[in-house]
Enzyme design. Sequence first.
Site, short mmCIF file in Angstrom:
data_model
loop_
_atom_site.label_atom_id
_atom_site.label_comp_id
_atom_site.label_asym_id
_atom_site.label_seq_id
_atom_site.Cartn_x
_atom_site.Cartn_y
_atom_site.Cartn_z
N LYS A 105 0.85 -1.18 0.00
CA LYS A 105 0.00 0.00 0.00
C LYS A 105 0.89 1.23 0.00
O LYS A 105 1.13 1.85 1.03
CB LYS A 105 -0.91 0.00 1.24
CG LYS A 105 -2.29 -0.58 0.96
CD LYS A 105 -3.21 -0.46 2.13
CE LYS A 105 -4.22 0.65 1.97
NZ LYS A 105 -5.19 0.45 0.90
N1 PPE Z 1 -7.27 -3.43 -2.94
C1 PPE Z 1 -6.89 -2.14 -2.88
C2 PPE Z 1 -6.25 -1.53 -4.06
C3 PPE Z 1 -7.13 -1.42 -1.71
O1 PPE Z 1 -6.74 -0.13 -1.65
C4 PPE Z 1 -7.76 -2.02 -0.60
C5 PPE Z 1 -8.00 -1.24 0.65
C6 PPE Z 1 -8.13 -3.37 -0.71
C7 PPE Z 1 -7.86 -4.05 -1.89
C8 PPE Z 1 -8.75 -4.12 0.43
O2 PPE Z 1 -7.79 -4.33 1.45
P1 PPE Z 1 -8.19 -4.51 2.99
O3 PPE Z 1 -8.69 -3.21 3.45
O4 PPE Z 1 -6.95 -4.96 3.64
O5 PPE Z 1 -9.26 -5.54 3.02
N2 PPE Z 1 -8.29 0.13 0.45
C9 PPE Z 1 -8.25 1.04 1.56
C10 PPE Z 1 -8.27 2.48 1.11
C11 PPE Z 1 -9.52 2.89 0.41
C12 PPE Z 1 -9.55 4.35 0.04
O6 PPE Z 1 -10.26 4.64 -0.91
O7 PPE Z 1 -8.93 5.20 0.67
C13 PPE Z 1 -9.34 0.74 2.57
O8 PPE Z 1 -10.28 0.03 2.27
O9 PPE Z 1 -9.24 1.24 3.68
#
Ligand code: PPE
Length: 305
Positions: A160
Site C-alpha cells: 500500500k
Molecule cells: N485493494 C486495494 C487496491 C485497496 O486499496 C484495498 C483497501 C483493498 C484491496 C482491500 O484491502 P483490505 O482493506 O486490507 O481488506 N483500500 C483502503 C483504502 C480505500 C480508500 O479509498 O482510501 C481501505 O479500504 O481502507
Amino acid sequence: MPALETVDKIWMDGELVDWDDAKVHVLSHALHYGSGVFEGIRCYETPSGPAVFRLTEHMQRLGRSAKMLRMDAPYSPEQLVEATLELIRANKLPSCYIRPLMMRGYGVMGLDPLPAPVQTTIAVWPWESYLGEEALKSGVDAGISSWRQRANNSMPPQIKATGNYLNSSFARMEANDHGYAEAILLNEAGYVCEGTGENIFVVRDELIMTPPVSDGILDGITRDTIVALAEDLGMDVIEASLTRTDLYAADEVFFCGTAAEVVPIRSVDHRAIGEPGPVTLALQEAYFNVVRGRDDEYDYWLERV
Ligand code: PPE
C-alpha cells in the site's frame, strides 16, 4: 461528496496534535514522488465498547510496505497499535476509520528517497461505508477500466504505497465518468485484479473464486476474512485467475475492503449480474457480525480501545 468530518487530535510522531495543526512542509518528499505507505483500518462499536478490527495485522502490513520502500520504520507495529488505541480514546470516538501513514518527509529533493527523514502519522475520523449505505444493500454497477492494474515489476500492487494510487485514481475517475460506482482493473495479461480500493470475489455454481495475489492485487485483510468466513459456512473457495467473461457469467460478484466493507456488484459493463445473491448476503452478514463483536469465534480479531 460530504467534506471530511474532523475530530480533535491527530497522532504525529508520538505527539497528539490538534487536527488543524497536523501539517507538513510543501517540499516533503512524499508529496512530490509518492514515497509514502499507508493503511486503512476500521474501529466498530461492539457490545463491549469500541474495537479495532485486525489492527495488528494492518500495522504489520504497513511494516512490510515500508520495507519494500526501504524505509526504516521508526515505530514497530506494536507501538503503532498502542498509538492508535490512544488516539481513538483521546478523540472519544465510538467508531471510526483509521489512516496511518509513513512517509518520506522534508529535507532533500531528488529521486533517491533514502536521505529523506521518515515521518509517521495516524489520523482517525468517522467515515461511512465507502460506496455508501445504499450500495451495501442494493449493490453497485461496476465497469472494467481501460487503465491496466499496476504491475508486479513496476508498482507492486501487494504494497500500500501512496504512489500506487495514482493508477487507482485514473480508473476511478473513468468509472465515475461512465456512470459506474467503481472500476474493476485487469492486469496486462487480461486477468481480473481488483477494484480501485477493494478486492473482488466471483461466485458461480456455488463455487467462490478470487484472484491470487500473484495476479497483482493487494493481499487484502478483508479478503482473508471473507475466505475464513466462507469456509466456516461450508462454502468452497478457490484462488483462480479470472477473465472478464468470468465476471459477466457469474451468479454473484462482490467487492470487499476495509473502507467499502462487503458490497454486492449488480452489473459489470452493463451486463446484469442481478440482485445481491445468497452467498454475498450471507458473507456480508457474517462479516458485520464479526466486526461488530457479535461472533465470539473471531473475538481475537478485535482489539478493544
Ligand atoms: N485493494 C486495494 C487496491 C485497496 O486499496 C484495498 C483497501 C483493498 C484491496 C482491500 O484491502 P483490505 O482493506 O486490507 O481488506 N483500500 C483502503 C483504502 C480505500 C480508500 O479509498 O482510501 C481501505 O479500504 O481502507
